[in-house]
Write a protein that holds these residues in place. Structure first.
Motif, short mmCIF file in Angstrom:
data_model
loop_
_atom_site.label_atom_id
_atom_site.label_comp_id
_atom_site.label_asym_id
_atom_site.label_seq_id
_atom_site.Cartn_x
_atom_site.Cartn_y
_atom_site.Cartn_z
N ASP A 204 24.15 43.19 -108.73
CA ASP A 204 22.84 42.54 -108.60
C ASP A 204 21.85 43.17 -109.57
OD1 ASP A 204 20.46 41.38 -107.86
OD2 ASP A 204 20.80 41.59 -105.71
N LYS A 205 21.47 42.44 -110.62
CA LYS A 205 20.54 42.95 -111.61
C LYS A 205 19.15 43.18 -111.02
CE LYS A 205 23.48 42.73 -115.06
NZ LYS A 205 23.96 43.92 -115.80
N GLY A 206 18.86 42.48 -109.94
CA GLY A 206 17.55 42.65 -109.33
C GLY A 206 17.31 44.05 -108.80
N LEU A 207 18.39 44.76 -108.47
CA LEU A 207 18.26 46.14 -108.00
C LEU A 207 17.75 47.07 -109.09
CD1 LEU A 207 21.56 46.40 -105.91
CD2 LEU A 207 19.24 45.98 -105.06
N LEU A 208 17.88 46.63 -110.35
CA LEU A 208 17.41 47.44 -111.47
C LEU A 208 15.99 47.07 -111.88
CD1 LEU A 208 20.63 47.15 -113.71
CD2 LEU A 208 20.05 48.97 -112.08
N GLY A 209 15.43 46.04 -111.27
CA GLY A 209 14.11 45.56 -111.64
C GLY A 209 12.99 46.44 -111.13
#
Length: 212
Positions: free
Chosen positions: A77-82
């Motif tokens: 999940d790229k959102g965790l890096l946001g």
């Protein structure tokens, strides 16, 4: 619900008493006096395309093809890096506002075709937070650029039962097309039925209790 199906949220329809009107009189009943545009709610005229239609290669086709059996797909999940404040994504924004407190945000001034990885991570987090995000007036953001952006977030899905573009190599693009000879199905189905998603085709053994 089957273990390998997903359902999208739908609108709740309310029951309202209406006076029965003959079909031939419905248009005149809904059309106010002086409506020179012949507007009828929910019945927008379908635009016809001539021989110069510039997206001819994206018209729908149904080729006779098969794909290998599905296997589990590793997902991150790229959102965790946001960033929690979306500082990277909004650094070039000229305006941003919510449609309502619960869902929907519109952003102006952000070029989706040239996002950095940090901005993409923020976008994933914002979509997870707001449900849907709109970016108007995008330039140089055709089907190839859209696919490139989508691939950053994970493997693209190839729909097994609906149309794909005529152009080869776009089998993971789902075509939604209304053309000159397309029937008007809006009178046959309710809006809640027309807007749905129920095809995931994920292997059952990769589905957890959390997603089912």
């Amino acid at each position: 619900m089957s273990p390998n199906s997903t359902m999208a949220p739908g609108l709740l329809e309310t029951t309202t008493e209406v006076t029965q009107v003959a079909t031939k009189d419905l248009k005149n009943t809904l059309k106010p006096t002086g409506n020179t545009l012949n507007y009828v709610p929910g019945r927008t005229t379908v635009k016809k395309h001539d021989e110069t239609y510039k997206y001819e290669d994206l018209r729908p086709r149904f080729p006779d093809i098969t794909w290998p059996a599905l296997t589990p797909v590793e997902y991150h999940d790229k959102g965790l890096l946001g960033d929690a404040n979306f500082k990277n994504l909004l650094s070039s924004a000229t305006d941003v506002f919510d449609y309502n407190p619960k869902v929907g945000t519109e952003i102006h001034g952000v070029d989706l075709a040239n996002l950095t990885d940090l901005q993409k991570n923020d976008l994933a987090r914002l979509i997870a937070t707001r449900g849907v995000v709109f970016f108007r007036d995008q330039k140089n953001f055709g089907v190839d650029e859209q696919r490139a952006l989508g691939k950053y977030f994970g493997e693209l899905h190839s729909h097994a039962t609906t149309a794909m573009p005529r152009r080869e190599g776009l089998e993971d693009v789902h075509v939604v097309f209304t053309g000159e000879n397309s029937p008007d199905l809006r009178a046959l189905f309710t809006p809640t039925f027309l807007w749905h998603s129920d095809v995931s085709f994920i292997p059952i053994d990769s589905c957890t209790k959390k997603c089912c």
